[in-house]
Scaffold this active site. Sequence first.
Site, PDB file in Angstrom:
ATOM      1  N   ARG A  91       1.010  -1.582   0.354  1.00 20.31           N
ATOM      2  CA  ARG A  91       0.014  -0.353  -0.205  1.00 20.31           C
ATOM      3  C   ARG A  91       0.753   1.382  -0.255  1.00 20.31           C
ATOM      4  O   ARG A  91       0.812   2.722  -0.932  1.00 20.31           O
ATOM      5  CB  ARG A  91      -0.992   0.353   1.599  1.00 20.31           C
ATOM      6  CG  ARG A  91      -2.134   0.810   0.975  1.00 20.31           C
ATOM      7  CD  ARG A  91      -3.213   0.776   2.602  1.00 20.31           C
ATOM      8  NE  ARG A  91      -3.241  -0.248   3.616  1.00 20.31           N
ATOM      9  CZ  ARG A  91      -3.562  -1.039   3.065  1.00 20.31           C
ATOM     10  NH1 ARG A  91      -4.939  -1.008   2.472  1.00 20.31           N
ATOM     11  NH2 ARG A  91      -4.284  -2.615   3.385  1.00 20.31           N
ATOM     12  N   TYR A  92       2.133   1.311   0.090  1.00 19.22           N
ATOM     13  CA  TYR A  92       3.537   2.459   0.295  1.00 19.22           C
ATOM     14  C   TYR A  92       3.939   2.205  -0.212  1.00 19.22           C
ATOM     15  O   TYR A  92       4.703   0.590   0.309  1.00 19.22           O
ATOM     16  CB  TYR A  92       3.260   2.780   2.043  1.00 19.22           C
ATOM     17  CG  TYR A  92       1.673   2.975   2.529  1.00 19.22           C
ATOM     18  CD1 TYR A  92       1.058   4.189   3.049  1.00 19.22           C
ATOM     19  CD2 TYR A  92       1.210   2.178   3.862  1.00 19.22           C
ATOM     20  CE1 TYR A  92       0.257   3.886   3.961  1.00 19.22           C
ATOM     21  CE2 TYR A  92       0.254   2.063   4.470  1.00 19.22           C
ATOM     22  CZ  TYR A  92      -0.331   3.335   4.709  1.00 19.22           C
ATOM     23  OH  TYR A  92      -1.491   3.436   5.373  1.00 19.22           O
ATOM     24  N   ARG A  95       7.002   0.137   2.009  1.00 27.56           N
ATOM     25  CA  ARG A  95       7.278  -0.939   3.306  1.00 27.56           C
ATOM     26  C   ARG A  95       5.828  -2.135   2.384  1.00 27.56           C
ATOM     27  O   ARG A  95       4.806  -1.273   1.963  1.00 27.56           O
ATOM     28  CB  ARG A  95       6.724  -0.430   4.900  1.00 27.56           C
ATOM     29  CG  ARG A  95       5.621   0.693   4.655  1.00 27.56           C
ATOM     30  CD  ARG A  95       5.546   1.268   5.707  1.00 27.56           C
ATOM     31  NE  ARG A  95       4.599   2.162   5.786  1.00 27.56           N
ATOM     32  CZ  ARG A  95       4.895   3.411   5.198  1.00 27.56           C
ATOM     33  NH1 ARG A  95       5.357   3.753   4.765  1.00 27.56           N
ATOM     34  NH2 ARG A  95       3.528   4.394   6.090  1.00 27.56           N
ATOM     35  N   CYS A 104      -5.277 -16.737  14.157  1.00 22.00           N
ATOM     36  CA  CYS A 104      -4.621 -16.629  15.512  1.00 22.00           C
ATOM     37  C   CYS A 104      -5.099 -17.409  16.645  1.00 22.00           C
ATOM     38  O   CYS A 104      -5.487 -18.222  16.795  1.00 22.00           O
ATOM     39  CB  CYS A 104      -5.763 -15.135  15.737  1.00 22.00           C
ATOM     40  SG  CYS A 104      -5.271 -14.218  13.993  1.00 22.00           S
ATOM     41  N   CYS A 108     -10.631 -11.676  17.789  1.00 20.28           N
ATOM     42  CA  CYS A 108     -11.003 -10.550  18.527  1.00 20.28           C
ATOM     43  C   CYS A 108     -12.625 -10.523  17.600  1.00 20.28           C
ATOM     44  O   CYS A 108     -13.221 -10.805  16.419  1.00 20.28           O
ATOM     45  CB  CYS A 108     -10.196  -9.557  18.110  1.00 20.28           C
ATOM     46  SG  CYS A 108      -8.489  -9.321  18.854  1.00 20.28           S
ATOM     47  N   CYS A 111     -12.182  -7.349  14.576  1.00 18.13           N
ATOM     48  CA  CYS A 111     -10.650  -7.680  13.456  1.00 18.13           C
ATOM     49  C   CYS A 111     -11.805  -6.875  12.699  1.00 18.13           C
ATOM     50  O   CYS A 111     -12.619  -7.477  11.355  1.00 18.13           O
ATOM     51  CB  CYS A 111     -10.351  -9.164  13.755  1.00 18.13           C
ATOM     52  SG  CYS A 111      -9.060  -9.342  13.044  1.00 18.13           S
ATOM     53  N   ARG A 113     -10.204  -7.776   9.763  1.00 21.14           N
ATOM     54  CA  ARG A 113      -9.628  -9.398   8.955  1.00 21.14           C
ATOM     55  C   ARG A 113     -10.463 -10.465   9.308  1.00 21.14           C
ATOM     56  O   ARG A 113     -10.053 -11.784   8.597  1.00 21.14           O
ATOM     57  CB  ARG A 113      -8.033  -9.415   8.825  1.00 21.14           C
ATOM     58  CG  ARG A 113      -7.129  -8.730   7.857  1.00 21.14           C
ATOM     59  CD  ARG A 113      -5.706  -8.794   7.980  1.00 21.14           C
ATOM     60  NE  ARG A 113      -5.464  -7.989   7.381  1.00 21.14           N
ATOM     61  CZ  ARG A 113      -3.997  -7.588   7.828  1.00 21.14           C
ATOM     62  NH1 ARG A 113      -3.898  -7.435   8.780  1.00 21.14           N
ATOM     63  NH2 ARG A 113      -3.880  -6.328   6.923  1.00 21.14           N
ATOM     64  N   ASP A 274     -12.702  -0.381  12.588  1.00 24.15           N
ATOM     65  CA  ASP A 274     -12.581  -0.155  11.181  1.00 24.15           C
ATOM     66  C   ASP A 274     -14.353  -0.645  10.616  1.00 24.15           C
ATOM     67  O   ASP A 274     -14.226  -1.207  11.719  1.00 24.15           O
ATOM     68  CB  ASP A 274     -11.697  -0.917  10.378  1.00 24.15           C
ATOM     69  CG  ASP A 274     -10.275  -0.925  10.261  1.00 24.15           C
ATOM     70  OD1 ASP A 274      -9.606   0.088   9.629  1.00 24.15           O
ATOM     71  OD2 ASP A 274      -9.725  -1.093  11.088  1.00 24.15           O
ATOM     72  N   ASP A 311      -7.633   4.084   8.962  1.00 26.37           N
ATOM     73  CA  ASP A 311      -7.719   3.628   8.300  1.00 26.37           C
ATOM     74  C   ASP A 311      -8.858   4.050   7.052  1.00 26.37           C
ATOM     75  O   ASP A 311      -9.941   3.277   7.788  1.00 26.37           O
ATOM     76  CB  ASP A 311      -7.249   1.912   8.315  1.00 26.37           C
ATOM     77  CG  ASP A 311      -6.220   1.531   8.205  1.00 26.37           C
ATOM     78  OD1 ASP A 311      -5.218   1.770   7.197  1.00 26.37           O
ATOM     79  OD2 ASP A 311      -5.837   0.722   8.845  1.00 26.37           O
ATOM     80  N   LYS A 318      -3.190   5.179   5.875  1.00 23.44           N
ATOM     81  CA  LYS A 318      -4.040   5.830   7.198  1.00 23.44           C
ATOM     82  C   LYS A 318      -3.598   6.678   7.239  1.00 23.44           C
ATOM     83  O   LYS A 318      -2.501   7.264   6.719  1.00 23.44           O
ATOM     84  CB  LYS A 318      -2.994   4.016   8.342  1.00 23.44           C
ATOM     85  CG  LYS A 318      -3.198   4.139   9.718  1.00 23.44           C
ATOM     86  CD  LYS A 318      -2.243   3.853  10.375  1.00 23.44           C
ATOM     87  CE  LYS A 318      -2.053   2.871  10.211  1.00 23.44           C
ATOM     88  NZ  LYS A 318      -0.913   2.282   9.281  1.00 23.44           N
TER      89      LYS A 318
END
Length: 353
Positions: A91-92, A95, A104, A108, A111, A113, A274, A311, A318
């Site tokens: 995205r950037y 990085r 995981c 959560c 989440c 994702r 999000d 985001d 972000k």
Amino acid sequence: MSLERTLRTPADIVDAGIASHDARDAIVRVGARYAIAITPAMAELITRDDPDDPIALQFVPDVRELHILPQERADPIGDFSHSPVPGIVHRYRDRVLLKLAHVCPVYCRFCFRREMVGPDLGHALSGEDLQRALDYVAGHSQIWEVIVTGGDPLVLSPRRIAHVTAALEEIAHVRIVRWHTRVPVVDPDRITPELVDALCVSGRHTLIAIHTNHPRELTPQARAAIARLSTAGMGLLSQTVLLKGVNDDADTLEGLMRVLVECGVKPYYLHHGDLAPGTSHLRTTIPQGTALMRELRRRLSGVALPAYVLDIPGGHGKVEIEANVTDLGNGRFAVRDPRGIMHIYQDNLSPPR
């Protein structure tokens, strides 16, 4: 109550006394769509007779997760649109994300994702896809930092992690390797000397970004795990999600940030929730978040202040909210992305009660 294994089913949660028998059918319905896992370390923190327990709110399935608002998205931050090969999000410019694991230690309930992780999706990136991802990184000399994420990459074995770090050592232009994880907090015994050794990348700086949302999560065991990472010379950062009923008050956030700094962890990001499906009951509003940041700035020194970030939905990047978001009224906000382009963000509409 001492537990020896992770709770993964509605029956597990009811039998542990974390939810009532009356709630079982609702948990079954939610579990049919989204993964469930609560480690013993987190289950033992839950106050059984408190319906508003902030640890339970993060991990125990809630029927409100089945209420999906029109603006919520399966891919709320646009990973797919920036994924040139499996496992990579670019995205950037300098990085990339390397999405190494699909699972995981805990799942959560907020989440972002949640549609992309879980045991049904396989444990980790396949060997073939991992090699394609590493070849992509090697072929793009502008990539200075690789952010290893998932899922949670620290659920993988030290052997698998060491394989990845060894491969990254061979890519000269990669200078920073950052691992995003919940493990030191939710499963601290997993931070073994073997795992710590595997995380270190020779000749590179290794960062660990630890996701934690409430000061109660930072148990003596979690602090000891964090200390093992710090002693190995890794830089430690934190990520926190602003969550309704969990940490949406200044006292809780202040306490969390102070404990993190005392553990040698720099508070990095405070994320606005999000637009993941079925998470509106846990999202605050942007005005609530900015008011909390004003109060935290009054109470805390700069070393303990995170950046409050959004985001932008759709993969636009972000941004720090206080510098880039303008309130248009009626729950609508103008958001300037990193390229200077404006977008409209819609805050919660009719969240479930």
